[in-house]
Design a protein around this motif. Sequence first.
Motif, short mmCIF file in Angstrom:
data_model
loop_
_atom_site.label_atom_id
_atom_site.label_comp_id
_atom_site.label_asym_id
_atom_site.label_seq_id
_atom_site.Cartn_x
_atom_site.Cartn_y
_atom_site.Cartn_z
N THR A 10 -47.47 11.95 17.71
CA THR A 10 -46.75 12.70 18.87
C THR A 10 -47.48 13.79 19.41
O THR A 10 -47.15 13.90 20.62
CB THR A 10 -45.34 13.15 18.00
OG1 THR A 10 -44.80 12.19 17.30
CG2 THR A 10 -44.59 14.11 18.72
N GLU A 39 -41.12 13.45 23.25
CA GLU A 39 -42.06 13.28 24.68
C GLU A 39 -41.17 13.18 25.63
O GLU A 39 -41.66 13.84 26.70
CB GLU A 39 -42.42 11.83 24.23
CG GLU A 39 -43.51 11.30 25.27
CD GLU A 39 -44.36 10.04 25.23
OE1 GLU A 39 -45.13 9.48 25.74
OE2 GLU A 39 -43.87 9.29 23.82
N PRO A 40 -39.90 12.50 25.96
CA PRO A 40 -39.20 12.64 27.23
C PRO A 40 -38.80 14.12 27.59
O PRO A 40 -38.78 14.48 28.65
CB PRO A 40 -37.89 11.68 27.03
CG PRO A 40 -38.39 10.87 25.57
CD PRO A 40 -39.17 11.67 24.87
N ARG A 79 -24.94 10.03 28.88
CA ARG A 79 -25.64 9.15 29.64
C ARG A 79 -25.00 8.81 30.93
O ARG A 79 -25.71 8.52 31.74
CB ARG A 79 -26.14 7.96 28.87
CG ARG A 79 -27.00 8.39 27.70
CD ARG A 79 -27.66 7.25 26.94
NE ARG A 79 -28.32 7.36 25.96
CZ ARG A 79 -28.83 6.44 24.94
NH1 ARG A 79 -28.01 5.08 24.85
NH2 ARG A 79 -29.67 6.73 24.09
N TYR A 118 -45.73 18.39 13.95
CA TYR A 118 -45.63 16.97 14.65
C TYR A 118 -46.82 16.04 14.12
O TYR A 118 -47.74 16.38 13.72
CB TYR A 118 -45.78 17.08 16.13
CG TYR A 118 -44.69 17.63 16.95
CD1 TYR A 118 -43.58 18.11 16.55
CD2 TYR A 118 -45.17 18.02 18.29
CE1 TYR A 118 -42.64 18.33 17.30
CE2 TYR A 118 -44.19 18.41 19.00
CZ TYR A 118 -42.92 18.79 18.35
OH TYR A 118 -41.91 19.34 19.31
N GLU A 142 -28.81 12.46 18.27
CA GLU A 142 -28.96 11.50 19.45
C GLU A 142 -28.15 12.18 20.51
O GLU A 142 -28.44 12.07 21.82
CB GLU A 142 -28.37 10.16 19.14
CG GLU A 142 -29.29 9.31 18.37
CD GLU A 142 -30.27 8.52 18.90
OE1 GLU A 142 -30.50 8.89 20.16
OE2 GLU A 142 -31.34 7.91 18.09
N ARG A 153 -39.41 13.60 16.11
CA ARG A 153 -39.51 12.28 16.52
C ARG A 153 -40.08 12.02 17.84
O ARG A 153 -39.53 12.74 18.99
CB ARG A 153 -37.98 11.72 16.21
CG ARG A 153 -37.55 11.67 14.97
CD ARG A 153 -36.38 10.71 14.80
NE ARG A 153 -36.73 9.41 15.20
CZ ARG A 153 -35.72 8.65 15.18
NH1 ARG A 153 -34.11 8.96 14.77
NH2 ARG A 153 -35.71 7.20 15.46
N ARG A 154 -40.99 11.18 18.11
CA ARG A 154 -41.58 11.04 19.51
C ARG A 154 -40.69 10.69 20.44
O ARG A 154 -40.45 10.83 21.70
CB ARG A 154 -42.63 10.06 19.20
CG ARG A 154 -43.36 9.95 20.71
CD ARG A 154 -44.82 9.01 20.27
NE ARG A 154 -45.35 8.64 21.89
CZ ARG A 154 -46.26 7.80 21.77
NH1 ARG A 154 -46.66 7.12 20.85
NH2 ARG A 154 -46.53 7.42 23.00
N LYS A 155 -39.70 9.82 19.89
CA LYS A 155 -38.53 9.34 21.04
C LYS A 155 -37.73 10.56 21.56
O LYS A 155 -37.23 10.17 22.75
CB LYS A 155 -37.82 8.16 20.27
CG LYS A 155 -37.03 8.82 19.21
CD LYS A 155 -35.98 7.82 18.76
CE LYS A 155 -34.75 7.59 19.75
NZ LYS A 155 -33.59 6.75 19.17
N PHE A 156 -37.75 11.52 20.90
CA PHE A 156 -36.91 12.62 21.59
C PHE A 156 -37.83 13.41 22.15
O PHE A 156 -37.51 14.03 23.26
CB PHE A 156 -36.24 13.26 20.37
CG PHE A 156 -35.05 12.60 19.64
CD1 PHE A 156 -34.20 11.88 20.41
CD2 PHE A 156 -35.04 12.40 18.16
CE1 PHE A 156 -33.29 10.82 19.87
CE2 PHE A 156 -33.97 11.95 17.49
CZ PHE A 156 -33.19 10.97 18.26
#
Length: 217
Positions: free
Chosen positions: A204, A173-174, A111, A200, A138, A168-171
Amino acid sequence: FLRMMEENIGREKWDTFLKKYFDRFAFKPMITKRFVEYVQEELIRNDSALSKKLKMDPWIYGQGIPDNCPVINSDAFQKVDVQVAAWMKGTGAKKLETKNWVSHQWIHFLRTLPEKMSRLQMTELDQAFRFSNSGNSEIAFAWLVHVIDNNYSPAYDQLENFLVNIGRRKFVEPLYTRLAKTDAGLDMAKRIYNKARPGYHSITYLAVDKILMQNSK
């Protein structure tokens, strides 16, 4: 908020309060007003100086984070920052001091890297640390952000595998959002999505549907 309370009240007194709080309200409902009243009764009482220091109203009812928010410094992350700086100044990736790093440090490393990197820099990092073969979602996600932003085609197979198998949407979607910023990326996103969508969750795929639809106009 809890860390702020502990720092201002004192660890011993705060621990005693928490134990009493859980004993008294175990298996019972709690609302904000009652919580505030209990803190006033058990901790603050009539201590106006402590009340002013805690700033509970801004914390609970206000917007944003009050100025008495604790500042957390991590020695482990500072060590990572030093290595990132060294790499950016020319130290080879394989010479960086990364022994015994835990996953959180690797994520912070990724990051902290610059948004734009050359193909040579991406290749060096990948060969040194094998990010494209990471089994940690992650870490893989943080790396794939750079893969997309820097058009690092050697990791496109991993990108596709990740989007197809990790729902997983947190992964996802971005990553789709980043892909959709360019015409080539949007084409890739649509091709991968055709394979991935059936696996999905509805929340998602509805989010990704919207991303791809908006960018197709």
